[in-house]
Design a protein around this motif. Structure first.
Motif, PDB file in Angstrom:
ATOM      1  N   VAL A 119       0.845  -1.202   0.000  1.00  0.00           N
ATOM      2  CA  VAL A 119       0.000   0.000   0.000  1.00  0.00           C
ATOM      3  C   VAL A 119       0.877   1.249   0.000  1.00  0.00           C
ATOM      4  O   VAL A 119       0.619   2.211  -0.739  1.00  0.00           O
ATOM      5  CB  VAL A 119      -0.948   0.015   1.214  1.00  0.00           C
ATOM      6  N   GLU A 120       1.931   1.233   0.779  1.00  0.00           N
ATOM      7  CA  GLU A 120       2.810   2.399   0.845  1.00  0.00           C
ATOM      8  C   GLU A 120       3.582   2.601  -0.461  1.00  0.00           C
ATOM      9  O   GLU A 120       3.861   3.741  -0.847  1.00  0.00           O
ATOM     10  CB  GLU A 120       3.737   2.275   2.049  1.00  0.00           C
ATOM     11  N   TYR A 121       3.907   1.513  -1.160  1.00  0.00           N
ATOM     12  CA  TYR A 121       4.512   1.641  -2.490  1.00  0.00           C
ATOM     13  C   TYR A 121       3.543   2.326  -3.456  1.00  0.00           C
ATOM     14  O   TYR A 121       3.941   3.167  -4.266  1.00  0.00           O
ATOM     15  CB  TYR A 121       4.887   0.272  -3.044  1.00  0.00           C
ATOM     16  N   ILE A 122       2.268   1.958  -3.365  1.00  0.00           N
ATOM     17  CA  ILE A 122       1.258   2.572  -4.237  1.00  0.00           C
ATOM     18  C   ILE A 122       1.127   4.061  -3.922  1.00  0.00           C
ATOM     19  O   ILE A 122       1.061   4.901  -4.825  1.00  0.00           O
ATOM     20  CB  ILE A 122      -0.095   1.848  -4.105  1.00  0.00           C
ATOM     21  N   ASP A 123       1.120   4.399  -2.640  1.00  0.00           N
ATOM     22  CA  ASP A 123       1.064   5.819  -2.281  1.00  0.00           C
ATOM     23  C   ASP A 123       2.303   6.559  -2.759  1.00  0.00           C
ATOM     24  O   ASP A 123       2.217   7.724  -3.175  1.00  0.00           O
ATOM     25  CB  ASP A 123       0.898   5.981  -0.768  1.00  0.00           C
TER      26      ASP A 123
END
Length: 201
Positions: free
Chosen positions: A85-89
């Motif tokens: 999720v943090e990679y996507i953000d």
């Protein structure tokens, strides 16, 4: 519209998993590793695998040692999910880095990727609820109840998709801005979990 990209990818990941329906079957992500699509497919694959881990660990007859094994795998999967999720953000932060927020711009209650996380989980709920409506060994009452729930889930996906698209449009126009807080999960960190640092593990 990001939802028009994400929803079909989530459906594909779920369908691909259920070709073999095995928790440890290797992922075969069809998208370029540098693309948003790759991250979205990976995110939903992680969610799908973890969904089935959760099914296994809830077996009332499971051996306690096996249950602990699955609980630890679920914890590991949760960390992997959070990282993704943090990679996507991070992808979105880079995408919008040149956008100048208006003086009146506001922040959203959650980042785009965490909203997309909810959309991925919703895709799983829809898939599995639809499977319940197709059962031939269940009562008519069960089928009808599951169909009603499926209708609600489909409406929820429509509403959530629209909200995510509107959020992305608002960030693109400078009416909202992104501010991402790392999750800073503590239970997997040997320096932050008292049980781990007290035991010297």
């Amino acid at each position: 519209m990001i939802s028009a990209i994400a929803n079909p990818i989530f459906q594909r990941a779920i369908q691909d998993y259920h070709v073999y329906d095995q928790i440890d079957h290797p992922i075969q992500n069809p998208y370029d590793k540098q693309s948003l699509e790759h991250l979205l497919y990976l995110k939903c694959w992680i969610d799908t695998v973890q969904w089935h881990m959760e099914d296994v660990v809830r077996d009332p007859a499971i051996d306690p040692k096996e249950g602990l094994h699955w609980k630890r795998r679920i914890d590991e999967s949760n960390q992997y999910r959070t990282d993704t999720v943090e990679y996507i953000d991070s992808y979105f932060l880079q995408k919008f880095q040149e956008i100048q927020a208006r003086p009146s711009a506001t922040i959203n209650t959650e980042s785009p990727a965490w909203a997309i996380d909810r959309l991925s989980i919703l895709a799983l709920k829809i898939y599995h609820m639809e499977q319940e409506t197709l059962r031939t060994d269940a009562s008519e009452a069960h089928i009808n109840t599951c169909q009603e729930k499926l209708n609600v889930l489909l409406e929820q996906r429509k509403d959530l998709s629209q909200s995510i698209d509107e959020l992305m449009d608002a960030i693109s126009s400078g009416d909202k801005y992104m501010k991402v807080y790392k999750q800073m999960k503590m239970y997997n960190d040997p320096s932050l979990n008292p049980v781990l640092y007290s035991s010297g593990k």
